[in-house]
Design a protein around this motif. Sequence first.
Motif, short mmCIF file in Angstrom:
data_model
loop_
_atom_site.label_atom_id
_atom_site.label_comp_id
_atom_site.label_asym_id
_atom_site.label_seq_id
_atom_site.Cartn_x
_atom_site.Cartn_y
_atom_site.Cartn_z
N ARG A 93 6.51 -1.63 0.52
CA ARG A 93 5.39 -2.40 1.07
C ARG A 93 5.22 -2.13 2.56
O ARG A 93 4.10 -2.10 3.07
CB ARG A 93 5.59 -3.90 0.81
CG ARG A 93 5.12 -4.25 -0.56
CD ARG A 93 5.11 -5.73 -0.82
NE ARG A 93 5.41 -5.87 -2.23
CZ ARG A 93 6.47 -6.50 -2.72
NH1 ARG A 93 7.28 -7.14 -1.92
NH2 ARG A 93 6.68 -6.51 -4.00
N THR A 150 3.41 1.09 2.80
CA THR A 150 2.00 0.86 2.46
C THR A 150 1.27 0.25 3.66
O THR A 150 0.15 0.67 4.00
CB THR A 150 1.91 -0.10 1.25
OG1 THR A 150 2.71 0.41 0.20
CG2 THR A 150 0.47 -0.25 0.78
N GLY A 168 2.95 0.26 -3.73
CA GLY A 168 2.40 -0.69 -2.77
C GLY A 168 0.92 -0.84 -3.06
O GLY A 168 0.23 0.15 -3.33
N ILE A 198 -1.68 -6.76 1.79
CA ILE A 198 -0.62 -6.23 0.94
C ILE A 198 -0.31 -7.26 -0.15
O ILE A 198 -0.10 -8.44 0.14
CB ILE A 198 0.67 -5.99 1.76
CG1 ILE A 198 0.39 -5.12 2.98
CG2 ILE A 198 1.77 -5.42 0.88
CD1 ILE A 198 0.30 -3.66 2.73
#
Length: 386
Positions: free
Chosen positions: A198, A201, A228, A235
């Motif tokens: 994440r 990402t 991600g 997110i």
Amino acid sequence: MASPPAAPATNPTSWPTLNSAERGALRELLIHGPMPRAEIARRLGISRTSLTRVTRELMEHGLVSEGAAELNGTAGRPGELLHVRPQGRSFLGVNLTADRLFAAVTDLEARVLVSHDEALDSGGVEDTIAQIGRVRERLVKGRPDIAAAGIALAGDVVTSTGRQIVTESPFLGWRQVALADLAEQRLGVPVATENDVRCLTAAEHWFGVGAGFDLMALITVGFGIGFGLVVDGKIVTGGHGKAGRLDHLPIDRNGPLCEYGHRGCVTAFLPNAAIVGAMRTPGLDYEAVVALARSGDPAAVRAFRDAAYALGVLVATLANTFDPEKIVITGEGIPVAELARSEMDSAIAATLHPTAAPVVVDIQPFEFTEWARAAAVLAIRDRLQF
Ligand SMILES: [Zn+2]
């Protein structure tokens, strides 16, 4: 490029308290680059007068400055552009793997100023936090101290009653660790923690190939397979920190077994170890199999084709699920997308919904320091409460 910087009114290394309009203006400048005041006011939906207060505050904190700067490839009046002062603050990013610590200090625009990696002392929580403290002292020697830190690791991280908890990190053997709080006590600056994929990402979404996209997905290939997702510019973490678990999606019911006993799932084909395992030849490592595939060795080519097919199914499954504007593929296992691109593309074509829009795939080269930089981006995003 910059006009003379405004003198910071507060401690020039710590992060100031900003209101939501100030955070929003800084966010727009970080993601989209320099822009005129009127454009920021329009994007934030605030008056020019309010924006004047916002920019004055940001300038006093030394976070933005105003002056002539090129607009990114578009025509515009120079001379009235606000831009981020990258040197305005610095951030520490730390990525923890099962046995190593990767660290980087970046500026406010996530450019790496200095980086370092070393073996983890013990992998225990207290030892690791103490080690992060020593690494920070080493990295900031002779330069401005950090304003905030981010720690990325493979595992599940959830926010519960305002505290970030590492619920499980199998590689480190950690469960229910309030890592951010503990590290904050040691480092004396705000600390954020997050799952490593994440973080990556988030880095691509703000400072990389996903900048400005509201809907994007990222797939990492390599030691493991990670996902991600960015939806509406945010997110996605999921209700339990587990969003995006497609690494055991079934691909071929006659395929090999994964460690959970699934026959022919993604993990049985795609991770680097699965590609090496498919060779059934003791003593080979991933780099050797890559070299064999490049030289046309049939078994190695086959292993990469099978892996690339699984990757293509993943890409199309993500595209069918939430119709992203872009899917980024990266990670240390990226040779799979390059050695067997046509196999990946045919799997995408076979799996994509017949009425789906074409998938935009962006294959990004990867260096291991990216993980630490991504953790620094986490710290930056966390300060902007995004
Ligand atoms: Zn599996």
